[in-house]
Write an enzyme that holds these catalytic residues in place. Structure first.
Site, short mmCIF file in Angstrom:
data_model
loop_
_atom_site.label_atom_id
_atom_site.label_comp_id
_atom_site.label_asym_id
_atom_site.label_seq_id
_atom_site.Cartn_x
_atom_site.Cartn_y
_atom_site.Cartn_z
N ASP A 67 -4.74 7.05 10.22
CA ASP A 67 -4.24 7.07 11.59
C ASP A 67 -3.11 8.07 11.78
O ASP A 67 -2.58 8.62 10.81
CB ASP A 67 -3.79 5.66 12.02
CG ASP A 67 -2.96 4.94 10.94
OD1 ASP A 67 -2.44 5.62 10.04
OD2 ASP A 67 -2.84 3.72 11.02
N ASN A 136 0.45 -8.75 11.57
CA ASN A 136 -0.50 -9.36 12.50
C ASN A 136 -1.94 -9.19 12.04
O ASN A 136 -2.88 -9.44 12.79
CB ASN A 136 -0.33 -8.77 13.91
CG ASN A 136 -0.61 -7.27 13.95
OD1 ASN A 136 -1.01 -6.67 12.95
ND2 ASN A 136 -0.40 -6.66 15.11
N HIS A 138 -3.35 -6.30 11.17
CA HIS A 138 -4.02 -5.03 11.51
C HIS A 138 -4.31 -4.20 10.26
O HIS A 138 -3.62 -4.32 9.24
CB HIS A 138 -3.25 -4.25 12.58
CG HIS A 138 -2.02 -3.53 12.10
ND1 HIS A 138 -1.08 -3.03 12.98
CD2 HIS A 138 -1.59 -3.21 10.87
CE1 HIS A 138 -0.14 -2.43 12.28
NE2 HIS A 138 -0.41 -2.52 11.01
N GLU A 143 -5.57 -3.13 16.00
CA GLU A 143 -4.74 -4.28 16.34
C GLU A 143 -5.60 -5.48 16.70
O GLU A 143 -6.77 -5.32 17.06
CB GLU A 143 -3.85 -3.92 17.54
CG GLU A 143 -2.94 -2.73 17.31
CD GLU A 143 -1.74 -3.04 16.43
OE1 GLU A 143 -1.74 -4.08 15.73
OE2 GLU A 143 -0.79 -2.25 16.43
P1 PGA Z 1 3.86 -1.26 5.86
O1 PGA Z 1 2.71 -1.18 6.95
O2 PGA Z 1 3.26 -0.77 4.59
O3 PGA Z 1 4.94 -0.34 6.36
O4 PGA Z 1 4.28 -2.70 5.79
C1 PGA Z 1 1.44 -1.61 6.61
C2 PGA Z 1 0.60 -1.62 7.85
O5 PGA Z 1 1.12 -1.92 8.93
O6 PGA Z 1 -0.60 -1.33 7.74
#
Ligand code: PGA
Length: 242
Positions: A67, A136, A138, A143
């Site tokens: 992304d 959450n 995702h 999302e």
């Molecule tokens: P993080 O993010 O590694 O910064 O916790 C992971 C994600 O949101 O996919």
């Protein structure tokens, strides 16, 4: 599904790096699906170390990232392109022209997304996709929602994701509100998946994803249907496993 429960974040990084390196050793021209965020940084550090020691060759590797923020240029320190250069690409012998991230500066969302789907097809699909997980549930920026979005699409980030990202920006106004992300089908089409997580904040999402109902409300739950998933997570993220 293989679940490696490791002691802490550092061990998670090492184990994840071993799996990524194994893929490159077994298939030197592998297409690696890569991820940003704090979770993969330890793994990238270890890969850089192995490369610098002469043990890992990226010269034939192709990468596609999950992304990118819509509106951020690759030289913006908060962009995911910048992150990948800083944490991995600039420190190994990967051909930068074979490292792909959605084009955050393409204002036409349809064009940006179609172009990225085409890139994933052109490189022949993903051999191993690395995934973090959001609190959450995702994956990439898929999302929680009503449906599983299939291919690359433009998303409005949820409040909780915007808040979680705010730590990287000076002010809330500067936190991007949209992103281009691979879709669930792009991810599920990868031959292998490596999901990594550390810390208590991910525990519930991980539990729901691995053992809860398969629902777009918990996007990572779709991984239960993938035939080749490896999970590497630390004790706090897996405390519910006993
Ligand atoms: P993080 O993010 O590694 O910064 O916790 C992971 C994600 O949101 O996919």
């Amino acid at each position: 599904m293989i679940i490696y429960k490791v002691k802490n974040e550092e061990e998670m990084g090492k184990k994840a790096a071993s799996i990524l390196a194994a893929q490159i050793l077994m298939k030197p021209n592998a297409v690696m699906g890569l991820a940003t965020g704090s979770t993969p940084t330890g793994a990238y550090q270890q890969l850089v170390k192995w490369h610098q020691q002469g043990d890992l060759d990226f010269s034939q590797v192709t990468s596609v990232n999950l992304d990118e923020y819509r509106g951020l240029a690759g030289d913006n320190p908060q962009s995911y392109r910048y992150f990948m250069n800083e944490h991995l690409f600039s420190h190994v012998n990967i051909d930068k022209s074979r490292t792909f991230v959605p084009d955050g500066l393409e204002a036409d969302a349809d064009k940006a997304c179609q172009a990225y789907n085409q890139i994933i097809r052109d490189v022949g699909g993903i051999d191993l996709q690395l995934l973090g997980i959001g609190p959450n549930g995702h994956i990439g920026f898929n999302e929680p929602g009503e449906v599983f979005e299939k291919e690359t699409h433009c998303v409005d980030l949820t409040e909780s994701t915007i808040r979680a990202n705010a730590r990287f920006f000076d002010s809330m106004e500067k936190v991007p509100k949209q992103a281009y992300t691979m879709g669930i089908k792009n991810i599920m089409d990868a031959k292998k998946i490596l999901l990594i997580a550390s810390g208590e904040a991910k525990a519930e999402a991980l539990h729901q994803s691995l053992y809860g109902p398969i629902t777009p409300q918990v996007p990572a739950s779709i991984l239960q249907l993938h035939p080749d998933v490896t999970v590497v997570a630390d004790e706090s993220a897996l405390h519910w496993m006993g």
